[in-house]
Each structure stands twice: as C-alpha cells, then as structure tokens.
Design an enzyme around this catalytic site. Structure first.
Site, PDB file in Angstrom:
ATOM      1  N   HIS A 152      -4.181   1.065  11.911  1.00 42.22           N
ATOM      2  CA  HIS A 152      -3.934  -0.158  12.671  1.00 42.22           C
ATOM      3  C   HIS A 152      -5.262  -0.860  12.890  1.00 42.22           C
ATOM      4  CE1 HIS A 152      -2.599  -3.111  15.392  1.00 42.22           C
ATOM      5  NE2 HIS A 152      -1.743  -2.412  16.118  1.00 42.22           N
TER       6      HIS A 152
ATOM      7  N   HIS B 163       0.831  -1.216   0.000  1.00 46.27           N
ATOM      8  CA  HIS B 163       0.000   0.000   0.000  1.00 46.27           C
ATOM      9  C   HIS B 163       0.865   1.267   0.000  1.00 46.27           C
ATOM     10  CE1 HIS B 163      -3.779  -2.205   0.734  1.00 46.27           C
ATOM     11  NE2 HIS B 163      -3.047  -2.980   1.505  1.00 46.27           N
TER      12      HIS B 163
ATOM     13  N   TYR C 226       0.762  -4.252  12.162  1.00 45.91           N
ATOM     14  CA  TYR C 226       0.675  -2.813  11.928  1.00 45.91           C
ATOM     15  C   TYR C 226       1.593  -2.007  12.848  1.00 45.91           C
ATOM     16  CZ  TYR C 226      -3.165  -3.356   8.646  1.00 45.91           C
ATOM     17  OH  TYR C 226      -3.911  -3.686   7.553  1.00 45.91           O
TER      18      TYR C 226
ATOM     19  N   ASN D 205     -10.192  -3.176   2.033  1.00 48.35           N
ATOM     20  CA  ASN D 205      -9.862  -3.148   0.610  1.00 48.35           C
ATOM     21  C   ASN D 205     -11.125  -2.913  -0.207  1.00 48.35           C
ATOM     22  OD1 ASN D 205      -7.087  -3.737   0.974  1.00 48.35           O
ATOM     23  ND2 ASN D 205      -7.494  -5.936   1.032  1.00 48.35           N
TER      24      ASN D 205
END
Length: 739
Positions: A356, A92, A379, A165
C-alpha cells in the site's frame, strides 16, 4: 510419538551455519516462524486438530452407497479446496518475491526523521515482490511490459511500503485515468485476446489519444521492458515524495534502486523464444540464485530537492510522466538491500503480501501528485476484496514487527483476540488506552502544507509538456537501443488492425522526433501525417476548451542524459551469468575444465550440453557429467556459449543440427561465443561463419564478441571479458543471421 528434527529444518540450520543467511534474530523471519508448519513426522489432522484415520475414502451408506452429508472431514477438505484460490490482482497479478535486509550507509537525519534511514547499525527486514503488470497469473515472465518493484520495509516505526516500477515515469498524470489505461491494455473484452500484450487496437487507441503517455511509451518500447533478470533491473518510486526531518523542515525526494549487477536486457526475438521455452524464466532465475547463495543486491538512491527549488525545473515535480534527470539532481546512494531468502510458501507470502503506497512512517509523507493521491485510495480497496476483508494486515507476511493497538474490531477472519470492555476513544473504562502518541513520541503527523485554492477538476498548465522528456529519452539511447525502439513500435503498431489508429500514433511520434516517426511509418507502409488530428489531446472535460489542453512544446536545455542508456551500466562482472558448453564424447578434458573452472571461479554458472544426458567420455577416458541434452537445452536460456576441443567431440557437435542452431541463435542474439582452435570447424558449420575472418591467428577476439584460441587459459580470460559486456548489439543489424 517421538519426533526427530525434520530434514528441512536441518537444511535451514546448515544454511545459517554457513552464514549464507543471517540468523533470524530480531528479523521478520523470526516473527514468521510461529506460523511455519512442517508436517514431517506428524499425524494428519483436520483444520481443528482432529487426527484423521482415513483420508482415502469418503463416508458412505455401505461400500457402494451414497456419500453421507455427515462426513465433516470430506466437507472440510472439499470446501477448503474450493476456496484455495483468491481473486488475482487486477494488475501485477504475476509476481515473484523474496525476503531480505536493508542496511543504511549513512544517516539521513538532515532530511528525514524516519528511524530506518537514521540508524546505520540496524538491518531492516524487507520483503520484495517483482511483477509484470498487464498479464494474468499464468502469463509469461518475458512479456513486453512494465515490471513492478515493491519493497515492504518492516521498520521499528511500522511498515513502509515503497511501491514502484522498473521505469521512473508512468502513462498518465491523474489517477482517474488509471481504470481507462488498464481497460485499454488488458485483453479486449469481446474475445479476451491478447494475453499479456500491448500490441493491439484498444491500447494504442487510448495511447494515441493521450499525448501525456508519450514519455512512458518510449520506455516501454525500449529494452527496459525486456529485462535479462529481475536482479538486473532498476527500481523507481515513480512519484515525488516528501522527507521531513525532526525540525519539521521538508524536502522533495525521488527513490531509486540501483542493481549491483548492472541493468541488462534480452532481445525481443529472444524474449518471445524464452516465453515458449520457459515462461517462468525470471521466477526461476531469482529463486535459483538466492538458493545458490548468489544474493541479488541493490543500492537505494535518493534525489533530494529542497522545497525552495520546487519550481526551478522546466517540468513539474508533481507530474508522474516526468523524471528528474540525474545530471540536474544526482542520485545519492544511501544504503544497500540484499535478498537472501526465498519464501517458504508462495501463496502464503508472495501471493498474500499486501502493499500500500499509503504505508508510510514518520519522516516520509506525500505530495499533491494527482496520480499518487488516487493510489492512496486504491490499494486498501483492492485488498478488501482480494484478501477477504479488513483484517488482511493480520496475515503473517503483512504483520509489522511492532505491536498493533487500536480500536478496530471484528470483521472477516479476525485473528487478534482483543481483551477489555472499551473499543472506543476517548474512554474511561479502559484507562483511555490505547493512547495517542505525541509527535515527540513517534506519532505520525502530516506535513503542514499551506493550502489555499478553489475546488476544481483541472490540471496545471505545467503538466502540458508531453514530448520534451520523451525526446530526451530517445536522444540518450545508443544506436542499437534506438533501433530496438523503432522495431518495437513497428511490431506493436503492426498488430493494430485499425489504420486510423496507426496514423494517429505516427502523428504523436512525430511530435517526439520526425526521424523516429518516419522510420516507423516506413515499416508500417504508411506516411507520417502532415497535419495531425486536432486537438492532439482528446482527454479534455466536456465543457473544456480544446485549445487550453493543447500540448505545449518545450525545448529542454538538457538534450542528452547518460543515465537513461543501458550502455552505461555496470559491465565488470560475470557473477550468476549462465554459460553453455557444447561437447560430446571425445572432448578434450583440459580445454573444457580449464574454461569451466575459471568462469566458475568468477561466479558464473556453467552447464555442459551434450547429445544425451548422463555422462560424456573425454579423450583421456574421464567421465564428465552432462547437465542438459541438445534436445532440451535452448540458447535463449544462456548468456554465452563455448565449444571446447577434442576431435571426436568437435565432429559430433558439428554434425548435430540442434547444436549448430544453438550457436546461430546465440550469435543472432548478440551473445559472447568462444571456441577452442580445434573446434573451428564447428564455427565454420554455422551461418555466421561468413562473418568471421578467413584466417585465424593464435588468438582472435572479434569486436563482436567471438573468442578463438589454442590456449584454454587465454580463452577463459578473454571470454570472461566478453561475457561481462553482456551483449554485442553492434553485431545485430550488419551481422544478422537466420536462426
């Protein structure tokens, strides 16, 4: 030195005055304002506030002498420059973001005690980051890829990050396989090729050995991987989460984002062309529309499953390679998110924002989804190295709107100045503050799920159905969408050099649908393996029994789902659609302006494309401003095209090869095309004119989205209807033209 109000602040206030953006009272925007820096009218200083007298020359031992080490201004400037870039995200990396607000429609207190999902009066500030997954920060927006859709809610109970997503499922079931997946899809390590692409050996080698990826492969090879705009794609939380209400009763929940502009895509050939013409296509589209006041909107939807219904489905709710079909559990739309402000600084906000999946609030909790569980660790670990240390939560864009009080201290780039002696708990020297919050006072408590099991490294047999939902997705697509999946698989596997990987993948596709496998095999010049490699699933423990991990065949009771096809999306608006008008000197002003004004009145964005920049002169000597020339414009950057009348204009457009290519390419990519009857000769100069009727009536609207008329008002009306359909995919195969 007196200082006037800066132009940028005046412009911002003007936007507020026009009510395009809500005044930032009690919003995250207001919280960020103390950190904004506007240098208009200010003296240049060092990072410590010292005014700089000379920013043009370093300190030297004489005019031609060596630079002196004591030049602290030079050293500060160069050191800061050397460290201006932070490590990009492993995945990402390429993203764009925007600020906005979320407003709840109806209280969800029956399901969750999360305040922002109970209070219908409060607007919750949000920051959203969209992204591609595989490419680096410098790659194209239009790669065939999953798109990240991460939303940070700044709630009165702390930050809640819904990290998802634009596809509802994922490639793998267990987070321990995530590094393998990303290593496989990233550029190959020996030559760092290809960039932002899955069409290479290592990716398909991994996928062909992992049948659990079959469902996600269908999504990635579909048009969902090529969105027309970030504003026109769905978002999904992917995992199954828990809602918990005030009484401690829990239910399962899946999160959805539904765009109010509908879900639309571009063609694969078009995507490749856009990457060459404007690799920032999605970023620019999002930025420009927010700047113009065409704020993107999504409705938040939830699928609620009572705890007692956990095992009533043919799939496992904890399996992230599965979705809950909307026919089985309808999506309830509970609120709306509006993105209404662009970042002031890309790096400080979009690049430094830290999401996160573990940032939850009371009333939202996790399940035992093994992919989700692994992400809970990942994360924080990533942000520690990317953002320099444990205090990344103090970066303004990451700060919650509520106070942060704990005994965590010091560390790299600490910004909070903590007072007092005691930084431990319990303590008596500091009154035992900060004190723990009871659940009744809003303290977070984990759901008291009963756990009674042995420690094992294993997966439930309920995770071994890898093909039924892949088959459901394929069956639910329209014929053009199925053709696109076949073309995508043929293209991707055609780039794979190792024949055995292609053959193994054909064996996987054959488990989904034999016609799909046969069509792809034909394009690859191969035969579908009659007896696929065994075991089909190569992801098994070293001491495991291969038969135990064999895929199970489930014939789902649901064979078709309307929600899975983009054909059934919203097609009743042309808001923010970009329309090109091809014209030249001698254009008929009425035929141009009537259509232009009508479409702009419905929210479309119109650009006049002509042989040169500046102005064109209409038949009546009116001056019409030109937005782009035929040399700089490209049809792939527009949603539709119109050719107005005017004999001299028509002759010039017909004679311009770039203009004819523009039309041929627009037709190839199935876009709406309109022309005034006087401009028929322009259409006849195109390759696709062979596809049109030999005779024209007063008004012709072909099924494939071609509008011709002598009445400009009627053109505008019919053209608008055609544009709202987005694309005429049925034109694609039988009407294919070179362009």
């Amino acid at each position: 030195m007196s200082k006037k109000q800066s132009p940028s602040k005046l412009a911002t206030q003007a936007v507020y005055d026009k009510k395009l953006v809500p005044q930032p009272e009690n919003e995250k925007t207001e919280k960020l304002m103390p950190y904004n820096a506007d240098a208009t009218g200010e003296f240049m200083t060092t990072n410590h506030g010292l005014k700089i007298n000379d920013d043009q020359n370093s300190l030297k031992a004489g005019e031609r002498g060596a630079t002196l080490l004591e030049d602290f201004i030079l050293r500060e400037k160069i050191t800061h420059f050397d460290h201006e870039r932070i490590p990009e995200r492993i995945v990402h990396a390429r993203g764009s973001g925007a600020h906005g607000v979320f407003k709840l429609y109806e209280s969800q207190s029956a399901f969750t005690k999360a305040n922002f999902l109970n209070d219908t009066e409060t607007e919750t500030p949000v920051f959203v980051r969209f992204s591609t997954v595989a490419g680096s920060r410098g790659s194209s927006d239009l790669a065939r890829d999953v798109r990240g859709f991460a939303v940070k809610f700044y709630t009165q109970q702390g930050n809640f990050d819904l990290v998802g997503n634009n596809m509802p499922v994922f490639f793998i079931q267990d987070a321990i396989k995530f590094p393998d997946l990303i290593h496989a899809v990233k550029p190959e390590p020996d030559n760092e090729i290809p960039q932002a692409a899955s069409a290479h050996d290592t990716f398909w080698d991994f996928i062909s050995l992992m049948p659990e990826s079959a469902h996600m492969v269908m999504w990635v090879m579909s048009d969902r991987a090529l969105p027309r705009s970030l504003r026109m794609m769905e978002g999904f939380g992917v995992h199954t989460f828990r809602f918990i209400n005030e009484h401690g009763k829990a239910c399962f929940v899946k999160f959805h984002w539904k765009p109010l502009l509908g879900v639309h895509s571009v063609a694969w050939d078009e995507a490749q062309n856009i990457s060459g013409k404007d690799s920032d296509f999605h970023r620019r589209d999002l930025w420009d529309n927010i700047e113009s006041g065409a704020f993107p909107e999504w409705e938040l939807g939830v699928q609620i499953v009572p705890e007692e219904d956990e095992f009533k489905f043919e799939f496992d709710l904890l399996d992230s390679t599965k979705l809950i079909p909307e026919e089985l559990v309808p999506v309830q739309r509970i609120g709306k998110m509006t993105l209404n402000r662009n970042p002031d600084n890309f790096f400080a906000e979009t690049e430094q924002v830290a999401f996160h999946i573990g940032h939850v609030v009371p009333g939202i909790d996790f399940t035992n989804d093994p992919l989700l569980q692994g992400r809970l660790f990942s994360y924080t670990d990533t942000q520690l190295i990317r953002l320099g240390g444990p205090n990344f939560h103090e970066i303004p864009i990451n700060r919650p709107i509520v106070g942060v009080h704990n005994n965590q201290r010091d560390g790299h780039m600490r910004q909070t100045i903590n007072k007092g002696k005691a930084s431990y708990n319990p303590n008596s020297l500091g009154g035992n503050d900060p004190v723990q919050a009871k659940a009744s006072e809003g303290g977070f408590t984990s759901y008291t799920e009963r756990i009674d099991a042995r420690k094992v490294r294993a997966r439930s047999k309920s995770f071994f159905d890898h093909f039924s939902q892949a088959r459901l997705f394929l069956n639910s697509q329209s014929d053009p969408e199925k053709n696109h999946i076949i073309d995508a698989l043929t293209f991707e596997l055609g780039k794979v050099k190792t024949v055995v990987i292609r053959e193994r993948m054909l064996g996987i596709l054959n488990q989904i649908d034999d016609n799909l496998a046969a069509a792809v095999a034909y394009g690859l010049g191969l035969h579908v393996p009659q007896d696929p490699e065994r075991p089909l699933n190569k992801s098994i423990p070293a001491d495991g029994d291969p038969n135990k991990y064999e895929s199970i065949q489930v014939q789902g009771t649901l064979e078709f789902s309307e929600a899975l096809s983009m054909v059934n999306t919203i097609k009743n608006t042309i808001v923010s659609r970009k329309i090109a008008i091809l014209a030249a000197d001698g254009v008929n002003e009425e035929s141009l302006k009537t259509v232009k004004s009508a479409l702009e009145g419905e929210g479309a964005v119109i650009e006049v494309i002509a042989p040169r920049l500046g102005f064109i002169i209409a038949e009546n000597d009116a001056k019409i401003p030109v937005d782009q020339s035929f040399l700089t414009a490209a049809s792939v950057l527009f949603d539709a095209v119109y050719v107005p009348g005017g004999l001299n204009s028509v002759a010039s457009v017909e004679a311009d090869a770039d203009a004819i290519h523009f039309l041929n390419e627009a037709f190839k990519h199935c876009k709406a095309i309109a022309a005034h009857e006087e401009a028929i000769q322009v259409l006849e100069a195109t390759y696709f004119s062979k596809k049109l009727p030999e005779e024209y009536t007063d008004e012709i609207v072909l099924r494939e989205g071609i509008v011709v008329s002598s009445d400009s008002a009627r053109i505008a009306k019919q053209f608008s209807k055609a544009i709202s359909q987005h694309r005429f995919w049925e034109r694609e195969k039988p009407r294919k033209v070179p362009a």
